[in-house]
Design a protein around this motif. Structure first.
Motif, short mmCIF file in Angstrom:
data_model
loop_
_atom_site.label_atom_id
_atom_site.label_comp_id
_atom_site.label_asym_id
_atom_site.label_seq_id
_atom_site.Cartn_x
_atom_site.Cartn_y
_atom_site.Cartn_z
N MET A 183 -4.47 7.04 3.87
CA MET A 183 -3.33 6.10 3.64
C MET A 183 -1.92 6.51 3.59
N MET A 184 -0.71 5.39 4.17
CA MET A 184 0.68 5.74 3.97
C MET A 184 1.56 4.98 5.12
N PRO A 185 2.64 4.62 4.78
CA PRO A 185 3.62 4.14 5.74
C PRO A 185 4.22 5.18 6.59
N PRO A 186 5.18 4.86 7.44
CA PRO A 186 5.91 5.75 8.54
C PRO A 186 6.60 6.96 8.17
N SER A 187 7.28 6.86 6.86
CA SER A 187 7.81 7.89 6.30
C SER A 187 7.28 8.54 5.13
N GLY B 24 5.60 5.31 -3.92
CA GLY B 24 5.49 6.44 -4.71
C GLY B 24 4.22 6.78 -4.71
N LYS B 25 2.96 6.06 -4.11
CA LYS B 25 1.60 6.44 -4.19
C LYS B 25 1.36 7.94 -3.48
N HIS B 26 0.70 8.62 -4.08
CA HIS B 26 0.45 10.01 -3.74
C HIS B 26 -1.22 10.16 -2.83
N TYR B 27 -1.01 10.87 -1.94
CA TYR B 27 -2.17 10.95 -1.04
C TYR B 27 -2.56 12.53 -1.00
N ALA B 28 -3.63 12.99 -1.21
CA ALA B 28 -3.84 14.45 -1.13
C ALA B 28 -4.94 14.74 -0.07
N PHE B 29 -4.78 15.69 0.68
CA PHE B 29 -5.70 16.12 1.99
C PHE B 29 -5.98 17.73 1.71
N ASP B 30 -7.44 18.12 1.36
CA ASP B 30 -7.68 19.35 1.40
C ASP B 30 -8.37 19.72 2.38
#
Length: 322
Positions: free
Chosen positions: A314-318, A291-297
């Motif tokens: 950061m993050m897994p395949p899906s 559930g961790k959130h990653y933001a990219f501007d």
């Protein structure tokens, strides 16, 4: 009991044992803390939860015998209301799991494996062995088979016999509190003994294997869900001579990170990413596992495509972009 990285007590336990004088081994697993952590961010329908929990127990049982530094990834690719189930477990029994459902579906509590994943006969079961220290160019080993079986245990048994040529019996059960499982395997013997002695040894192995499998077959789902490992081990095999090893302790762990998310965005391509940015202003990706959130501007994404090397991200395949 052990403590997890957060300092809390971990009650999850995997117990290995072997039968003396026979090439037969077994494992019992009980996963409660990790299983509840997996469910914490998802409200899975009861039938989906049951199958995913059984896969979690099976993932731990199979990972406990990994002979390399890496992870086993079990997946069901479905053609029904459930599109994907994923369970990942590494050699240290660190686990994560998730499920993806088709949008706007209603799933009955008593839906069968076929109704969930194999409506048109195109469901597939996949096991991937992914070494952590791969050499350049090395690909993970992957086995893909049809979804052959009426329950999770039978699907995995058929996979092990077809892909690994190993007799394996599994008993799995899960509810919203705990996932438990029993595994028995008949191991190959490599012996230089005289033929007559070898035949006697193989006959003894087969007799022990058949007896152990018959004892395992007496376990009912309710008993598996409600009985702790030591009690069940004694109840089943009290007449057998078995050797019990030190217990192992599965725990929840998600390997997502910002670098992996950045690499995923780079795989989408600069044109698609810039188009999404123009519409949304910022890209947000949630890890499906933790559930961790990653933001990219816009600045983050510009940096991604300004370098050929992976960024610190950061993050897994899906995941989901919004």
């Amino acid at each position: 009991m052990t403590t997890t990285d957060t300092g809390t007590t971990n009650r999850d336990t995997l117990q290995k044992f072997i039968f003396d004088n026979a090439a037969v081994r077994g494992e019992l697993v009980e996963i409660s803390d990790t299983w509840r952590e997996i469910q914490a961010r998802h409200a899975y329908p009861k039938a989906v939860r049951s199958v995913l929990g059984e896969m979690v127990a099976a993932g731990a049982l199979l990972s406990a015998n990994l002979k390399f530094n890496g992870a086993i990834v079990m997946q069901i690719h479905g053609d029904g209301p459930v599109r994907l189930l994923v369970v990942e477990c590494d050699a240290d029994l660190r686990m994560r799991a998730t499920a993806k459902l088709a949008p706007d579906v209603e799933i009955a509590d008593d839906a069968t494996l076929g109704q969930l994943f194999n409506v048109n006969g195109k469901g597939r079961f996949v096991i991937t062995l992914d070494p952590a220290d791969k050499v350049p160019g090395q690909q993970p080993y992957q086995g893909v088979v049809p979804l052959d079986g009426d329950d999770m245990a039978t699907v995995i048994e058929n996979y092990m016999l077809r892909s690994e040529q190993m007799d394996t019996r599994l008993w799995l059960a899960a509810d919203d509190q705990v996932a438990r499982g029993l595994l028995l395997q008949k191991l190959p013997r490599h012996s230089g003994k005289e033929d007559q002695t070898k035949q006697a040894t193989e006959a003894e192995d087969l007799e022990t294997w058949n007896r152990a499998a018959m004892l395992g077959q007496t376990v009912k789902r309710e008993e598996l869900l409600s009985t702790d490992i030591s009690t069940l081990l004694h109840r089943l095999f009290w007449e057998e001579t078995i050797r019990v090893f030190d217990p192992l302790h599965p725990q929840f762990h998600c390997s997502c990170n910002r670098e992996k998310v950045g690499n995923m965005l780079k795989m989408l391509g600069q044109e698609e990413v810039e188009s999404a940015l123009a519409e949304l202003g910022e890209l947000g990706i949630n890890c499906d596992f933790c559930g961790k959130h990653y933001a990219f501007d816009k600045v983050d994404c510009a940096q991604l495509f300004a370098s050929d090397s992976p960024v610190q991200t950061m993050m897994p395949p899906s995941g989901s972009t919004h």
